[in-house]
Design a protein around this motif. Structure first.
Motif, PDB file in Angstrom:
ATOM      1  N   GLN A 241      17.408  -9.390 -32.294  1.00  0.00           N
ATOM      2  CA  GLN A 241      17.017  -8.396 -31.299  1.00  0.00           C
ATOM      3  C   GLN A 241      15.540  -8.500 -30.919  1.00  0.00           C
ATOM      4  OE1 GLN A 241      18.224  -4.772 -33.180  1.00  0.00           O
ATOM      5  NE2 GLN A 241      16.803  -4.986 -34.885  1.00  0.00           N
ATOM      6  N   GLU A 242      14.692  -8.897 -31.870  1.00  0.00           N
ATOM      7  CA  GLU A 242      13.265  -9.056 -31.561  1.00  0.00           C
ATOM      8  C   GLU A 242      13.056 -10.168 -30.539  1.00  0.00           C
ATOM      9  OE1 GLU A 242      13.814  -7.540 -35.734  1.00  0.00           O
ATOM     10  OE2 GLU A 242      14.601  -9.238 -34.585  1.00  0.00           O
ATOM     11  N   TYR A 243      13.826 -11.249 -30.688  1.00  0.00           N
ATOM     12  CA  TYR A 243      13.739 -12.386 -29.760  1.00  0.00           C
ATOM     13  C   TYR A 243      14.195 -11.975 -28.363  1.00  0.00           C
ATOM     14  CZ  TYR A 243      15.273 -16.770 -27.541  1.00  0.00           C
ATOM     15  OH  TYR A 243      15.484 -17.796 -26.650  1.00  0.00           O
ATOM     16  N   VAL A 244      15.326 -11.280 -28.287  1.00  0.00           N
ATOM     17  CA  VAL A 244      15.862 -10.857 -26.989  1.00  0.00           C
ATOM     18  C   VAL A 244      14.911  -9.862 -26.320  1.00  0.00           C
ATOM     19  CG1 VAL A 244      17.773  -9.696 -25.819  1.00  0.00           C
ATOM     20  CG2 VAL A 244      18.238 -11.268 -27.700  1.00  0.00           C
ATOM     21  N   ALA A 245      14.366  -8.937 -27.102  1.00  0.00           N
ATOM     22  CA  ALA A 245      13.432  -7.944 -26.545  1.00  0.00           C
ATOM     23  C   ALA A 245      12.224  -8.617 -25.927  1.00  0.00           C
ATOM     24  CB  ALA A 245      12.987  -6.981 -27.647  1.00  0.00           C
ATOM     25  N   GLN A 246      11.665  -9.621 -26.616  1.00  0.00           N
ATOM     26  CA  GLN A 246      10.502 -10.328 -26.076  1.00  0.00           C
ATOM     27  C   GLN A 246      10.865 -11.089 -24.802  1.00  0.00           C
ATOM     28  OE1 GLN A 246       7.109 -10.191 -27.462  1.00  0.00           O
ATOM     29  NE2 GLN A 246       7.004 -10.775 -25.306  1.00  0.00           N
ATOM     30  N   LYS A 247      12.060 -11.679 -24.787  1.00  0.00           N
ATOM     31  CA  LYS A 247      12.525 -12.394 -23.595  1.00  0.00           C
ATOM     32  C   LYS A 247      12.651 -11.437 -22.408  1.00  0.00           C
ATOM     33  CE  LYS A 247      13.434 -16.802 -24.494  1.00  0.00           C
ATOM     34  NZ  LYS A 247      12.919 -17.920 -23.658  1.00  0.00           N
ATOM     35  N   ILE A 248      13.158 -10.236 -22.662  1.00  0.00           N
ATOM     36  CA  ILE A 248      13.329  -9.248 -21.586  1.00  0.00           C
ATOM     37  C   ILE A 248      11.971  -8.798 -21.057  1.00  0.00           C
ATOM     38  CG2 ILE A 248      14.151  -6.931 -21.029  1.00  0.00           C
ATOM     39  CD1 ILE A 248      16.381  -7.409 -23.127  1.00  0.00           C
ATOM     40  N   VAL A 249      11.057  -8.497 -21.955  1.00  0.00           N
ATOM     41  CA  VAL A 249       9.718  -8.080 -21.532  1.00  0.00           C
ATOM     42  C   VAL A 249       9.056  -9.191 -20.718  1.00  0.00           C
ATOM     43  CG1 VAL A 249       7.405  -7.441 -22.298  1.00  0.00           C
ATOM     44  CG2 VAL A 249       9.417  -6.472 -23.449  1.00  0.00           C
ATOM     45  N   ASN A 250       9.177 -10.427 -21.161  1.00  0.00           N
ATOM     46  CA  ASN A 250       8.614 -11.555 -20.398  1.00  0.00           C
ATOM     47  C   ASN A 250       9.244 -11.652 -19.016  1.00  0.00           C
ATOM     48  OD1 ASN A 250       6.953 -12.271 -22.518  1.00  0.00           O
ATOM     49  ND2 ASN A 250       8.279 -13.896 -23.276  1.00  0.00           N
ATOM     50  N   ALA A 251      10.570 -11.423 -18.935  1.00  0.00           N
ATOM     51  CA  ALA A 251      11.264 -11.480 -17.643  1.00  0.00           C
ATOM     52  C   ALA A 251      10.751 -10.400 -16.701  1.00  0.00           C
ATOM     53  CB  ALA A 251      12.769 -11.330 -17.847  1.00  0.00           C
ATOM     54  N   VAL A 252      10.448  -9.229 -17.246  1.00  0.00           N
ATOM     55  CA  VAL A 252       9.887  -8.143 -16.433  1.00  0.00           C
ATOM     56  C   VAL A 252       8.481  -8.510 -15.971  1.00  0.00           C
ATOM     57  CG1 VAL A 252       9.092  -5.743 -16.465  1.00  0.00           C
ATOM     58  CG2 VAL A 252      11.279  -6.344 -17.526  1.00  0.00           C
ATOM     59  N   LEU A 253       7.685  -9.040 -16.881  1.00  0.00           N
ATOM     60  CA  LEU A 253       6.305  -9.399 -16.538  1.00  0.00           C
ATOM     61  C   LEU A 253       6.256 -10.523 -15.509  1.00  0.00           C
ATOM     62  CD1 LEU A 253       4.596  -9.354 -20.076  1.00  0.00           C
ATOM     63  CD2 LEU A 253       4.740  -7.516 -18.401  1.00  0.00           C
TER      64      LEU A 253
END
Length: 315
Positions: A241-253
């Motif tokens: 979940q930590e990996y997916v969360a970081q990927k999502i935040v990067n996608a937003v940024l």
């Protein structure tokens, strides 16, 4: 002549956007600054929602947490503040209740301000075979996984449109791109959430609100506890979940419109459109999609049996 002009103009635009996207495949987009943005995350009490809250708080965003579980939500609030979050607000909200969503949304607007990044993350799964799913759980799944998106969009989108500034994030699933046996209610809701947000993306472009971005996220199964026991052969273990969360935040940024995790799932999504149903089923069996929910269902039955036993003892 008009047809020739329109065709030429369209081809020119297609070439421009193709080159534009190709450049960003090589040179990543400059990440936008979210410091001061008001980020609202539904289902923030644990799992993926909690991890995203912690990351956004560390980036200087004002973070608003919604969850039906007040205790878990307060723990997320504490953890986000520990990671440097200065402005973190927790609200109890039942995302299956339209009136409550509107009520708490009004409260957020008054107490925090206009939400500029909305992340619809709240979700539930039943995980039973189709005929074994209770009717009320089908309805509950649609209320939480789909209809809550309608109500949160309606609550917060008007301010975004007025300012021509904002970001809508839909946490869908690979099960929202490919139907999965044993997940009929979940796949249905995730397909619907994907379709809603994609249609809204094009609607916003049609009304020239191009500064409001959308990101649709389709991860494979994660180790959030929701899908304990699920396995997909040869594709990926349960995603962290930590990996997916970081990927999502990067996608937003980076303002990505679509995020499929892991990337190799793109291949399966494309292949599905080209193959016959029989060929697709052969591939599904190869990857173990036909049996991926078996252990999950066994654990759910065991859990239900324990719950039933406790009820009998209490009576």
């Amino acid at each position: 002549m008009e047809a020739i002009r329109d065709t030429s103009l369209t081809l020119g635009k297609l070439l421009y956007y193709f080159l534009d996207s190709s450049v960003y495949k090589i040179i990543p987009k400059r990440k936008k600054n979210v410091a001061g943005e008001i980020v609202l995350i539904t289902g923030a009490g644990n799992g993926l929602g909690r991890q995203m809250a912690i990351i956004f708080a560390s980036l200087g965003a004002t973070v608003v947490l919604w969850d039906i579980n007040e205790e878990d939500n307060m723990e997320t609030c504490r953890l986000a503040k520990e990671k440097g979050g200065v402005q973190v607000f927790a609200y109890k909200c039942d995302c299956s209740n339209r009136q409550e969503i509107y009520r708490v949304a009004d409260q957020v607007k008054k107490e925090v301000g206009d939400v500029t990044i909305l992340i619809n993350n709240a979700g539930i799964v039943v995980g039973k075979l189709f005929l074994d799913i209770p009717d009320e759980m089908v309805e509950k799944s649609f209320l939480v996984n789909v209809l809550s998106h309608f109500w949160t969009y309606k609550a917060f989108l008007p301010a975004m449109i007025k300012a021509n500034h904002g970001h809508l994030v839909c946490i869908s699933s690979v099960a929202g791109l490919i139907g999965v046996s044993g997940l009929t209610e979940y796949s249905s809701t995730k397909f619907a959430a994907f379709g809603l947000t994609e249609a809204l993306l094009f609607e916003l472009k049609m009304i020239n609100k191009s500064k409001i971005n959308t990101t649709i996220v389709c991860p494979l199964f994660m180790n959030t506890g929701m899908f304990n026991g699920v396995t997909i052969k040869y594709l990926s273990p349960l995603l962290k979940q930590e990996y997916v969360a970081q990927k999502i935040v990067n996608a937003v940024l980076e303002e990505q419109n679509y995020l499929i995790i892991p990337k190799r799932v793109w291949f399966i999504v494309i292949i599905k459109q080209l193959l016959s149903v029989s060929m697709t089923f052969v591939l599904a069996k190869y990857f173990g999609v036909d049996t991926c929910m078996d252990l999950f269902r066994e654990r759910m039955k065991a859990k239900e049996a324990v719950t039933e036993t406790k009820k009998k003892h209490q009576n």
